[in-house]
Design a protein around this motif. Structure first.
Motif, PDB file in Angstrom:
ATOM      1  N   ASP A  36       1.389  19.768 -16.644  1.00 46.15           N
ATOM      2  CA  ASP A  36       0.923  19.398 -15.313  1.00 46.15           C
ATOM      3  C   ASP A  36       0.199  18.058 -15.393  1.00 46.15           C
ATOM      4  O   ASP A  36      -0.572  17.810 -16.313  1.00 46.15           O
ATOM      5  N   GLN A  37       0.469  17.187 -14.419  1.00 48.42           N
ATOM      6  CA  GLN A  37      -0.142  15.865 -14.451  1.00 48.42           C
ATOM      7  C   GLN A  37      -1.627  15.941 -14.185  1.00 48.42           C
ATOM      8  O   GLN A  37      -2.057  16.549 -13.198  1.00 48.42           O
ATOM      9  N   GLN A  38      -2.410  15.284 -15.027  1.00 53.01           N
ATOM     10  CA  GLN A  38      -3.855  15.302 -14.860  1.00 53.01           C
ATOM     11  C   GLN A  38      -4.365  14.127 -14.044  1.00 53.01           C
ATOM     12  O   GLN A  38      -5.513  14.138 -13.598  1.00 53.01           O
ATOM     13  N   VAL A  39      -3.518  13.110 -13.895  1.00 52.04           N
ATOM     14  CA  VAL A  39      -3.878  11.944 -13.094  1.00 52.04           C
ATOM     15  C   VAL A  39      -2.739  11.714 -12.104  1.00 52.04           C
ATOM     16  O   VAL A  39      -1.575  11.621 -12.523  1.00 52.04           O
ATOM     17  N   LYS A  40      -3.072  11.635 -10.839  1.00 47.02           N
ATOM     18  CA  LYS A  40      -2.015  11.544  -9.827  1.00 47.02           C
ATOM     19  C   LYS A  40      -2.243  10.361  -8.899  1.00 47.02           C
ATOM     20  O   LYS A  40      -3.358  10.120  -8.438  1.00 47.02           O
ATOM     21  N   GLN A  41      -1.174   9.640  -8.662  1.00 42.38           N
ATOM     22  CA  GLN A  41      -1.176   8.603  -7.645  1.00 42.38           C
ATOM     23  C   GLN A  41      -0.104   9.010  -6.641  1.00 42.38           C
ATOM     24  O   GLN A  41       1.082   8.929  -6.937  1.00 42.38           O
ATOM     25  N   ASN A  42      -0.534   9.495  -5.507  1.00 46.27           N
ATOM     26  CA  ASN A  42       0.395  10.133  -4.581  1.00 46.27           C
ATOM     27  C   ASN A  42       1.162   9.155  -3.708  1.00 46.27           C
ATOM     28  O   ASN A  42       2.133   9.546  -3.064  1.00 46.27           O
ATOM     29  N   SER A  43       0.731   7.889  -3.689  1.00 49.59           N
ATOM     30  CA  SER A  43       1.457   6.899  -2.901  1.00 49.59           C
ATOM     31  C   SER A  43       2.286   6.040  -3.841  1.00 49.59           C
ATOM     32  O   SER A  43       1.735   5.228  -4.581  1.00 49.59           O
ATOM     33  N   PRO A  44       3.608   6.163  -3.802  1.00 45.57           N
ATOM     34  CA  PRO A  44       4.425   5.350  -4.700  1.00 45.57           C
ATOM     35  C   PRO A  44       4.443   3.879  -4.310  1.00 45.57           C
ATOM     36  O   PRO A  44       4.713   3.025  -5.162  1.00 45.57           O
ATOM     37  N   SER A  45       4.168   3.583  -3.042  1.00 47.37           N
ATOM     38  CA  SER A  45       4.215   2.191  -2.619  1.00 47.37           C
ATOM     39  C   SER A  45       3.219   1.935  -1.495  1.00 47.37           C
ATOM     40  O   SER A  45       2.809   2.852  -0.768  1.00 47.37           O
ATOM     41  N   LEU A  46       2.858   0.649  -1.376  1.00 46.20           N
ATOM     42  CA  LEU A  46       1.913   0.213  -0.341  1.00 46.20           C
ATOM     43  C   LEU A  46       2.229  -1.232   0.002  1.00 46.20           C
ATOM     44  O   LEU A  46       2.422  -2.056  -0.899  1.00 46.20           O
ATOM     45  N   SER A  47       2.282  -1.527   1.291  1.00 44.83           N
ATOM     46  CA  SER A  47       2.492  -2.905   1.742  1.00 44.83           C
ATOM     47  C   SER A  47       1.297  -3.348   2.565  1.00 44.83           C
ATOM     48  O   SER A  47       0.834  -2.608   3.443  1.00 44.83           O
ATOM     49  N   VAL A  48       0.825  -4.558   2.292  1.00 45.30           N
ATOM     50  CA  VAL A  48      -0.368  -5.073   2.952  1.00 45.30           C
ATOM     51  C   VAL A  48      -0.149  -6.545   3.289  1.00 45.30           C
ATOM     52  O   VAL A  48       0.511  -7.269   2.528  1.00 45.30           O
ATOM     53  N   GLN A  49      -0.686  -6.978   4.406  1.00 47.10           N
ATOM     54  CA  GLN A  49      -0.620  -8.387   4.766  1.00 47.10           C
ATOM     55  C   GLN A  49      -1.597  -9.205   3.903  1.00 47.10           C
ATOM     56  O   GLN A  49      -2.695  -8.736   3.566  1.00 47.10           O
ATOM     57  N   GLU A  50      -1.171 -10.394   3.579  1.00 44.97           N
ATOM     58  CA  GLU A  50      -2.042 -11.312   2.837  1.00 44.97           C
ATOM     59  C   GLU A  50      -3.375 -11.474   3.566  1.00 44.97           C
ATOM     60  O   GLU A  50      -3.417 -11.601   4.784  1.00 44.97           O
ATOM     61  N   GLY A  51      -4.453 -11.437   2.790  1.00 47.67           N
ATOM     62  CA  GLY A  51      -5.783 -11.606   3.374  1.00 47.67           C
ATOM     63  C   GLY A  51      -6.460 -10.300   3.754  1.00 47.67           C
ATOM     64  O   GLY A  51      -7.691 -10.264   3.919  1.00 47.67           O
ATOM     65  N   ARG A  52      -5.671  -9.242   3.903  1.00 46.29           N
ATOM     66  CA  ARG A  52      -6.256  -7.949   4.263  1.00 46.29           C
ATOM     67  C   ARG A  52      -6.661  -7.185   3.009  1.00 46.29           C
ATOM     68  O   ARG A  52      -6.429  -7.624   1.887  1.00 46.29           O
ATOM     69  N   ILE A  53      -7.239  -6.019   3.207  1.00 49.94           N
ATOM     70  CA  ILE A  53      -7.678  -5.203   2.081  1.00 49.94           C
ATOM     71  C   ILE A  53      -6.553  -4.276   1.623  1.00 49.94           C
ATOM     72  O   ILE A  53      -5.816  -3.715   2.428  1.00 49.94           O
ATOM     73  N   SER A  54      -6.399  -4.169   0.311  1.00 50.85           N
ATOM     74  CA  SER A  54      -5.485  -3.185  -0.278  1.00 50.85           C
ATOM     75  C   SER A  54      -6.341  -2.073  -0.873  1.00 50.85           C
ATOM     76  O   SER A  54      -7.304  -2.359  -1.602  1.00 50.85           O
ATOM     77  N   ILE A  55      -5.981  -0.838  -0.576  1.00 47.50           N
ATOM     78  CA  ILE A  55      -6.700   0.306  -1.138  1.00 47.50           C
ATOM     79  C   ILE A  55      -5.702   1.203  -1.841  1.00 47.50           C
ATOM     80  O   ILE A  55      -4.788   1.748  -1.222  1.00 47.50           O
ATOM     81  N   LEU A  56      -5.877   1.320  -3.141  1.00 49.34           N
ATOM     82  CA  LEU A  56      -4.998   2.172  -3.942  1.00 49.34           C
ATOM     83  C   LEU A  56      -5.805   3.384  -4.401  1.00 49.34           C
ATOM     84  O   LEU A  56      -6.937   3.245  -4.850  1.00 49.34           O
ATOM     85  N   ASN A  57      -5.199   4.554  -4.282  1.00 49.89           N
ATOM     86  CA  ASN A  57      -5.913   5.795  -4.555  1.00 49.89           C
ATOM     87  C   ASN A  57      -5.391   6.522  -5.789  1.00 49.89           C
ATOM     88  O   ASN A  57      -4.217   6.387  -6.156  1.00 49.89           O
ATOM     89  N   CYS A  58      -6.287   7.304  -6.366  1.00 49.21           N
ATOM     90  CA  CYS A  58      -5.947   8.042  -7.579  1.00 49.21           C
ATOM     91  C   CYS A  58      -6.782   9.323  -7.594  1.00 49.21           C
ATOM     92  O   CYS A  58      -7.982   9.289  -7.271  1.00 49.21           O
ATOM     93  N   HIS A  71     -10.031  -1.229  -4.605  1.00 52.35           N
ATOM     94  CA  HIS A  71      -9.994  -2.072  -3.427  1.00 52.35           C
ATOM     95  C   HIS A  71      -9.756  -3.521  -3.859  1.00 52.35           C
ATOM     96  O   HIS A  71     -10.442  -4.020  -4.768  1.00 52.35           O
ATOM     97  N   ILE A  72      -8.810  -4.151  -3.216  1.00 53.41           N
ATOM     98  CA  ILE A  72      -8.531  -5.566  -3.485  1.00 53.41           C
ATOM     99  C   ILE A  72      -8.722  -6.305  -2.164  1.00 53.41           C
ATOM    100  O   ILE A  72      -8.044  -6.019  -1.173  1.00 53.41           O
ATOM    101  N   VAL A  73      -9.702  -7.233  -2.177  1.00 53.62           N
ATOM    102  CA  VAL A  73      -9.925  -7.963  -0.929  1.00 53.62           C
ATOM    103  C   VAL A  73     -10.440  -9.369  -1.235  1.00 53.62           C
ATOM    104  O   VAL A  73     -11.366  -9.503  -2.042  1.00 53.62           O
ATOM    105  N   PRO A  74      -9.848 -10.407  -0.640  1.00 57.18           N
ATOM    106  CA  PRO A  74      -8.638 -10.349   0.158  1.00 57.18           C
ATOM    107  C   PRO A  74      -7.397 -10.237  -0.727  1.00 57.18           C
ATOM    108  O   PRO A  74      -7.368 -10.788  -1.836  1.00 57.18           O
ATOM    109  N   SER A  75      -6.384  -9.564  -0.251  1.00 60.01           N
ATOM    110  CA  SER A  75      -5.140  -9.413  -1.018  1.00 60.01           C
ATOM    111  C   SER A  75      -4.368 -10.735  -1.001  1.00 60.01           C
ATOM    112  O   SER A  75      -4.349 -11.455   0.008  1.00 60.01           O
ATOM    113  N   GLN A  76      -3.731 -11.012  -2.130  1.00 64.63           N
ATOM    114  CA  GLN A  76      -2.953 -12.242  -2.270  1.00 64.63           C
ATOM    115  C   GLN A  76      -1.536 -11.885  -2.716  1.00 64.63           C
ATOM    116  O   GLN A  76      -1.336 -10.868  -3.382  1.00 64.63           O
ATOM    117  N   PRO A  77      -0.548 -12.721  -2.393  1.00 61.64           N
ATOM    118  CA  PRO A  77       0.829 -12.417  -2.801  1.00 61.64           C
ATOM    119  C   PRO A  77       0.966 -12.185  -4.309  1.00 61.64           C
ATOM    120  O   PRO A  77       1.770 -11.361  -4.746  1.00 61.64           O
TER     121      PRO A  77
END
Lengths: 115, 113
Positions: B1-23, B76-82
């Protein structure tokens, strides 16, 4: 060369072949690791070496045989593999094997395909 | 059984906005958490880490938050860049084991210019 290097970058082999993957670290680290990453699965730790001694073997089949001749070099010898062994094999190194604050530095990996 | 899970396989964000990746993790013995970033044809690169004695660690545009009671961490990545477009892996380790890292399956972040 800097960091962690791996050769070859790509390898295609038949089930009866014998091949070896090579990893070299230029960071002066004492610990080295082999990981396997299969499609849509997390990286799985295979082996850990500390000062050339194997300290961890995560129930890896005997068709995978690691070798660490010195603290800078790590090999993974492959023989009679199965198609399900096709994966990305990543090597990593760290200063030592103490957990916490001991970041691992990864090589670019070897993409292995078993026919 | 996986002990570490990232339930979102992908995320798209506009440049300059905040990216939030969860675990999320299941093993309460984990006491050190890391984020790695991976570009195509390269190995994972260490990005930022946090010890279980903290709940936040910041490094420039990158901040990691740890919620031990929920067994959850986020990047959290802010501001997000390409150039932030990559696959991000969450990893965890515990007090026992030879610096064994348990990884999630990764989240592919795409930052749209």
């Amino acid at each position: 060369e800097t960091g962690v290097t791996q050769t070859p970058r790509h390898l295609v082999m038949g089930m009866t072949n014998k091949k070896s993957l090579k990893c070299e670290q230029h960071l002066g680290h004492n610990a080295m690791y082999w990981y396997k990453q299969s499609a849509k699965k997390p990286l799985e730790l295979m082996f850990v070496y500390s000062l050339e001694e194997r300290v961890e073997n995560n129930s890896v089949p005997s068709r995978f045989s690691p070798e660490c001749p010195n603290s800078s070099h790590l090999f993974l010898h492959l023989h009679t593999l199965q198609p399900e062994d096709s994966a990305l094999y990543l090597c990593a190194s760290s200063q030592d094997t103490a957990s916490g604050g001991n970041e691992q530095f990864f090589g670019p990996g070897t993409r292995l395909t078993v026919l | 059984d996986q002990q570490v899970k990232q339930n979102s396989p992908s995320l798209s964000v506009q440049e300059g906005r905040i990216s939030i990746l969860n675990c999320d993790y299941t093993n309460s013995m984990f006491d050190y958490f890391l984020w790695y970033k991976k570009y195509p044809a390269e190995g994972p690169t260490f990005l930022i880490s946090i010890s279980s004695i903290k709940d936040k660690n910041e490094d420039g545009r990158f901040t990691v938050f740890l919620n031990k009671s929920a067994k959850h961490l986020s990047l959290h990545i802010v501001p997000s860049q390409p150039g932030d477009s990559a696959v991000y892996f969450c990893a965890a380790s515990g007090k026992t084991g030879a610096n064994n890292l348990f990884f999630g399956t990764g989240t592919r972040l795409t930052v749209i210019p």
